[in-house]
Design a protein around this motif. Structure first.
Motif, PDB file in Angstrom:
ATOM      1  N   GLY A 132       0.843  -1.189   0.000  1.00 41.26           N
ATOM      2  CA  GLY A 132       0.000   0.000   0.000  1.00 41.26           C
ATOM      3  C   GLY A 132       0.878   1.238   0.000  1.00 41.26           C
ATOM      4  O   GLY A 132       2.014   1.215   0.495  1.00 41.26           O
ATOM      5  N   THR A 133       0.369   2.312  -0.568  1.00 40.79           N
ATOM      6  CA  THR A 133       1.168   3.535  -0.687  1.00 40.79           C
ATOM      7  C   THR A 133       1.609   4.078   0.669  1.00 40.79           C
ATOM      8  O   THR A 133       2.796   4.371   0.886  1.00 40.79           O
ATOM      9  CB  THR A 133       0.371   4.613  -1.454  1.00 40.79           C
TER      10      THR A 133
ATOM     11  N   THR B   8      -4.982   4.209  -3.523  1.00 40.77           N
ATOM     12  CA  THR B   8      -6.231   4.140  -4.284  1.00 40.77           C
ATOM     13  C   THR B   8      -7.382   4.694  -3.453  1.00 40.77           C
ATOM     14  O   THR B   8      -8.242   5.423  -3.960  1.00 40.77           O
ATOM     15  CB  THR B   8      -6.533   2.676  -4.695  1.00 40.77           C
ATOM     16  N   ARG B   9      -7.395   4.373  -2.172  1.00 42.66           N
ATOM     17  CA  ARG B   9      -8.421   4.912  -1.268  1.00 42.66           C
ATOM     18  C   ARG B   9      -8.304   6.435  -1.195  1.00 42.66           C
ATOM     19  O   ARG B   9      -9.306   7.148  -1.314  1.00 42.66           O
ATOM     20  CB  ARG B   9      -8.245   4.273   0.109  1.00 42.66           C
ATOM     21  N   ASP B  10      -7.097   6.936  -1.021  1.00 39.53           N
ATOM     22  CA  ASP B  10      -6.882   8.389  -0.947  1.00 39.53           C
ATOM     23  C   ASP B  10      -7.388   9.080  -2.205  1.00 39.53           C
ATOM     24  O   ASP B  10      -8.068  10.105  -2.148  1.00 39.53           O
ATOM     25  CB  ASP B  10      -5.400   8.714  -0.766  1.00 39.53           C
ATOM     26  N   ALA B  11      -7.028   8.508  -3.357  1.00 36.32           N
ATOM     27  CA  ALA B  11      -7.408   9.121  -4.629  1.00 36.32           C
ATOM     28  C   ALA B  11      -8.907   9.019  -4.867  1.00 36.32           C
ATOM     29  O   ALA B  11      -9.523   9.967  -5.362  1.00 36.32           O
ATOM     30  CB  ALA B  11      -6.645   8.467  -5.768  1.00 36.32           C
ATOM     31  N   PHE B  12      -9.515   7.897  -4.501  1.00 38.95           N
ATOM     32  CA  PHE B  12     -10.958   7.738  -4.669  1.00 38.95           C
ATOM     33  C   PHE B  12     -11.710   8.768  -3.829  1.00 38.95           C
ATOM     34  O   PHE B  12     -12.656   9.402  -4.297  1.00 38.95           O
ATOM     35  CB  PHE B  12     -11.392   6.325  -4.265  1.00 38.95           C
TER      36      PHE B  12
ATOM     37  N   ILE C 266     -13.828  -1.175  -6.004  1.00 32.97           N
ATOM     38  CA  ILE C 266     -12.988  -0.030  -6.370  1.00 32.97           C
ATOM     39  C   ILE C 266     -11.549  -0.507  -6.528  1.00 32.97           C
ATOM     40  O   ILE C 266     -10.970  -1.082  -5.600  1.00 32.97           O
ATOM     41  CB  ILE C 266     -13.053   1.052  -5.270  1.00 32.97           C
ATOM     42  N   PHE C 267     -10.965  -0.275  -7.702  1.00 34.91           N
ATOM     43  CA  PHE C 267      -9.560  -0.622  -7.934  1.00 34.91           C
ATOM     44  C   PHE C 267      -9.055   0.105  -9.170  1.00 34.91           C
ATOM     45  O   PHE C 267      -9.798   0.810  -9.852  1.00 34.91           O
ATOM     46  CB  PHE C 267      -9.363  -2.140  -8.073  1.00 34.91           C
TER      47      PHE C 267
END
Length: 347
Positions: free
Chosen positions: A61-62, A179-183, A245-246
């Motif tokens: 994860g980032t 991905t969560r942050d960007a979503f 979401i991905f």
């Protein structure tokens, strides 16, 4: 005599550090699950085509990647951190605090965040406003007042009468994921801003604005599925009513199992992400610890492979994995900066 002793001590320290660093003979890469498949294929090709060992690539994860990467300099810490968003100021400051001074930022391409479901189901058409109302912890009161209530929506039809009466079930990444942050920033906030009184808070009370727009509900409608995007694909295949979401690359690799939803009238494709029409798209990066270059074998050569036309070019092998390439001028500019190992000065 004192100056000689100081110099000798400093030189000995550097030599000792170099000796410890040399104890690891392969590159260590951590970070984003979205960038992982791109980094992995470059690592594999690099290992086959050169005298160096294939780099070790871990999907942490980032956020988790930056935590390890910024932990310090030395053999115990990664050399490169993949990221599906830009490094945050707090993360950059943590690097500086731990003596990770010269960090080289490499923008590698673009990716879209897809909201997908099983190919066994009907393709879904959503707006960012739909996504915000379905997934936010608190939503505007339906009585029209400028107040918030705990999210009461159980089905998609509750959110928007044109949507099916399916239960809201969305499988997505955890808080440590880029991905969560960007979503949250692109989709959730994008829908949140449709309410004028909330949008106005961005200037008057930014913390309150982010609290409303960014916090996802915790009552079971959003299901954290870990950092493994392949697991989300598998679960969607088993549950035809759920959404997931991905990154676009995982859609591209699993188009026989899942399909993407339209968002604000646009379907995520290679072309719509590249030209910016798809509204939920983001840049992809990796970050390099300059202090490790020349000490851990092969870092400069790995960077040269990743930024070669055969890899990240318009017809490079990374596009076959679903990465959207940068434009010609951007690739040339970034490639030159990488070759010169120009560190990130500030954010």
């Amino acid at each position: 005599m004192k100056k000689v002793l100081v110099w000798t001590f400093a030189a000995a320290t550097i030599m000792a550090a170099s000796s410890v660093m040399a104890a690891r003979d392969s590159i260590s890469i951590v970070g984003s699950s979205t960038v992982f498949p791109f980094s992995k294929v470059v690592a594999e090709r690099f290992g086959r085509a050169t005298k160096f060992k294939s780099p070790t690539v871990e999907s942490t994860g980032t956020g988790g990647g930056f935590k390890q990467f910024c932990g310090g300099v030395g053999v115990s810490f990664p050399d490169i951190s993949n990221a599906s968003r830009r490094i945050k100021p707090a993360e950059f400051e943590n690097c500086q605090k731990n003596n990770v001074k010269d960090v080289v930022e490499v923008l590698i391409g673009y990716d879209g965040i897809v909201i997908a479901n099983s190919v066994k189901s009907k393709q879904v058409t959503l707006t960012r406003k739909d996504l915000f109302l379905a997934l936010a912890k608190k939503v505007p009161n339906s009585d029209g007042s400028e107040s918030l209530i705990d999210n009461p929506y159980k089905t998609w039809k509750d959110v928007n009468s044109t949507l099916p009466a399916n239960k809201i079930e969305v499988l997505g990444p955890p808080p440590t994921s880029g991905t969560r942050d960007a979503f949250v920033e692109l989709a959730m906030e994008g829908g949140c801003k449709k309410f004028e009184w909330i949008a106005a808070l961005k200037k008057s009370d930014k913390n309150r604005y982010k609290e409303i727009c960014h916090i996802i509900r915790e009552d079971g409608a959003f299901i954290e599925a870990g950092e493994n995007d392949n697991l989300i694909v598998q679960k969607l295949n088993a549950n035809k009513n759920a959404l997931g979401i991905f990154g676009f690359s995982f859609l591209d690799q699993n188009s026989d199992k899942v399909q993407a939803s339209f968002v604000d009238g646009t379907e995520p494709t290679f072309e719509t992400i590249a030209d910016g029409r798809y509204p939920v798209s983001r840049p992809l990066y990796f970050y390099v610890k300059k202090a490790h270059v020349g000490l851990i074998p092969g870092i400069a050569e790995y960077l040269a492979e990743f930024t070669s036309e055969k890899a990240w070019g318009e017809e490079g092998y990374l596009t076959e994995k679903g990465m959207i390439p940068l434009g010609d001028e951007e690739r040339a500019r970034i490639g030159k900066a990488v070759a010169g190992m120009e560190p990130l000065k500030s954010l």
